[in-house]
Design an enzyme around this catalytic site. Structure first.
Site, PDB file in Angstrom:
ATOM      1  N   GLY A   8       0.943  -1.150   0.254  1.00 49.56           N
ATOM      2  CA  GLY A   8      -0.133  -0.121   0.069  1.00 49.56           C
ATOM      3  C   GLY A   8       0.875   1.359  -0.004  1.00 49.56           C
ATOM      4  N   ASN A   9       0.280   2.474  -0.056  1.00 40.52           N
ATOM      5  CA  ASN A   9       0.960   3.618  -0.211  1.00 40.52           C
ATOM      6  C   ASN A   9       1.715   3.965   1.334  1.00 40.52           C
ATOM      7  OD1 ASN A   9       0.113   5.073  -2.704  1.00 40.52           O
ATOM      8  ND2 ASN A   9      -1.784   4.381  -2.109  1.00 40.52           N
ATOM      9  N   ASN A  11       1.656   1.378   4.046  1.00 38.82           N
ATOM     10  CA  ASN A  11       2.430   0.223   4.743  1.00 38.82           C
ATOM     11  C   ASN A  11       2.406  -1.115   3.776  1.00 38.82           C
ATOM     12  OD1 ASN A  11       3.018   0.867   7.631  1.00 38.82           O
ATOM     13  ND2 ASN A  11       0.910   1.224   7.757  1.00 38.82           N
ATOM     14  N   ILE A  12       3.278  -1.941   3.971  1.00 41.26           N
ATOM     15  CA  ILE A  12       3.227  -3.226   3.291  1.00 41.26           C
ATOM     16  C   ILE A  12       2.875  -4.174   4.260  1.00 41.26           C
ATOM     17  CG2 ILE A  12       4.662  -4.671   2.117  1.00 41.26           C
ATOM     18  CD1 ILE A  12       6.578  -2.477   1.272  1.00 41.26           C
ATOM     19  N   TYR A  89     -16.334  -2.368 -14.112  1.00 44.42           N
ATOM     20  CA  TYR A  89     -15.817  -0.932 -14.216  1.00 44.42           C
ATOM     21  C   TYR A  89     -15.913  -0.616 -15.653  1.00 44.42           C
ATOM     22  CZ  TYR A  89     -13.362   2.214 -10.623  1.00 44.42           C
ATOM     23  OH  TYR A  89     -13.176   3.007  -9.699  1.00 44.42           O
ATOM     24  N   ASP A  98      -5.948  -4.321  -5.246  1.00 45.39           N
ATOM     25  CA  ASP A  98      -6.104  -4.704  -4.128  1.00 45.39           C
ATOM     26  C   ASP A  98      -7.788  -4.695  -3.774  1.00 45.39           C
ATOM     27  OD1 ASP A  98      -6.336  -1.882  -4.508  1.00 45.39           O
ATOM     28  OD2 ASP A  98      -5.826  -1.325  -2.414  1.00 45.39           O
ATOM     29  N   ASP A 118     -12.671  -0.170   2.957  1.00 46.32           N
ATOM     30  CA  ASP A 118     -11.510  -0.292   3.330  1.00 46.32           C
ATOM     31  C   ASP A 118     -10.941   0.704   3.774  1.00 46.32           C
ATOM     32  OD1 ASP A 118      -8.510  -0.660   3.402  1.00 46.32           O
ATOM     33  OD2 ASP A 118      -8.671  -2.194   1.393  1.00 46.32           O
ATOM     34  N   THR A 173      -7.789  22.730  20.579  1.00 50.48           N
ATOM     35  CA  THR A 173      -7.731  22.380  19.302  1.00 50.48           C
ATOM     36  C   THR A 173      -7.375  20.789  18.832  1.00 50.48           C
ATOM     37  OG1 THR A 173      -6.878  24.485  19.168  1.00 50.48           O
ATOM     38  CG2 THR A 173      -6.390  23.241  17.276  1.00 50.48           C
TER      39      THR A 173
END
Length: 250
Positions: A8-9, A11-12, A89, A98, A118, A173
C-alpha cells in the site's frame, strides 16, 4: 509455505500461509522497506513462494529484488495472474488490484451481495453484486492524510497522530481535530454504506478491513463484520487458483 504481500501507499502488509492457515502477519512502512528489515521481520519462517498485490509499482520492483536474493520469484496480481472476477468498471484496468482481491475474498469467504469498506491511505467502498460481479465503488481521502492536510494547509493547526478521541465535543484544538476526523468520517462512512446497501439490494452485508479498521469500527454503525486480513486471505485464495490452472496446462 506462501508469502502474501499487500503493498500500500503507507504500509506493506505481509502474511505467511500454510494452506489456509495464516501463520504470521507483519507490517513494514512502505518507505522503510529494505532487505535487513524484511529478513528481521520474517524471522525463522522460510517461504518458498510469494504473491504480490501492489498500488506502488516502484516498491514492487524493489521488493522483487529483495525476494530474488532469497530465490523467491513472486506472482504479481494484474501482471502474472488476474483476479478471477467479472469487472464491470467502465475501464477495468483502472481498478486498484487490491480492491479486486478484496472483492474476490468476500465472494469466496462471506458471500454476496456485499459492500466492502477499506480504511487505508484512502477509504474505498466497493460493491459486489449477488451475481458475484465487481460493480465499482467510491474513493474518499483517508483519515491520516486528511489529518495531515489540516496541519499542512493551515497556519495554526498542529500535526497530530491519529488516535481515538476522548470526547465528542473537543475542549481544545487537538481534541477538536481528532473528534472532527474520527466522528466526521464515521458519519460519512455510515451514510455512504446506508446508500450503497440500498442500491446493492436485499441481503447485502457490509465487511470492513484496512489499517484503520480497528479504530473506525468502534464508531461506525453500519458495519456487519470486520476482517483485518481480508486482502491477505484473498491473495492466498488467488494463488491457489493460479496453481490449479498451471497444473492443468502441464
Amino acid at each position: 509455505m506462501l508469502l502474501t504481500i499487500d503493498i500500500g501507499n503507507t504500509n506493506i502488509t505481509f502474511g505467511i500461509f500454510m494452506g489456509k492457515k495464516l501463520l504470521r502477519r507483519f507490517d513494514i512502512p512502505t518507505d522503510k522497506l529494505g532487505y535487513a528489515t524484511f529478513k528481521k521481520k520474517l524471522g525463522s519462517f522460510k517461504p518458498s513462494q510469494a504473491i504480490i498485490c501492489s498500488v506502488v509499482p516502484k516498491v514492487t520492483r524493489h521488493l522483487k529484488g529483495i525476494l530474488s536474493r532469497m530465490l523467491i520469484h513472486p506472482l504479481i496480481i494484474g501482471k502474472d495472474v488476474r483476479v478471477p472476477i467479472k469487472n464491470l468498471y467502465r475501464k477495468p484496468s483502472e481498478v486498484g488490484q487490491d480492491r479486486l482481491v478484496n472483492a474476490y475474498a468476500v465472494i469466496r469467504l462471506y458471500g454476496t451481495p456485499a459492500v466492502i469498506v477499506d480504511f487505508g491511505t484512502a477509504i474505498t467502498f466497493d460493491v459486489v453484486s449477488k451475481n458475484k460481479e465487481y460493480r465499482g465503488g467510491l474513493i474518499v481521502p483517508g483519515l491520516k492524510i486528511s489529518l495531515e492536510a489540516l496541519s499542512r494547509r493551515t497556519a495554526l493547526l498542529p500535526k497530530l497522530e491519529l488516535r481515538a478521541p476522548h470526547e465528542f465535543i473537543g475542549k481544545d484544538t487537538k481534541s477538536s481535530m481528532l473528534s472532527g476526523i474520527v466522528y466526521g468520517f464515521a458519519s460519512l462512512t455510515d451514510q455512504l454504506l446506508s446508500q450503497l446497501k440500498k442500491d446493492t439490494g436485499k441481503g447485502a452485508h457490509v465487511l470492513a478491513t484496512g489499517g484503520d479498521v480497528s479504530l473506525m469500527a468502534r464508531y461506525c454503525r453500519r458495519i456487519d463484520k470486520i476482517d483485518e486480513t481480508l486482502t491477505l486471505k484473498g491473495l492466498n485464495l488467488i494463488y491457489g487458483e493460479a496453481k490449479k490452472e498451471i497444473s492443468k496446462k502441464v
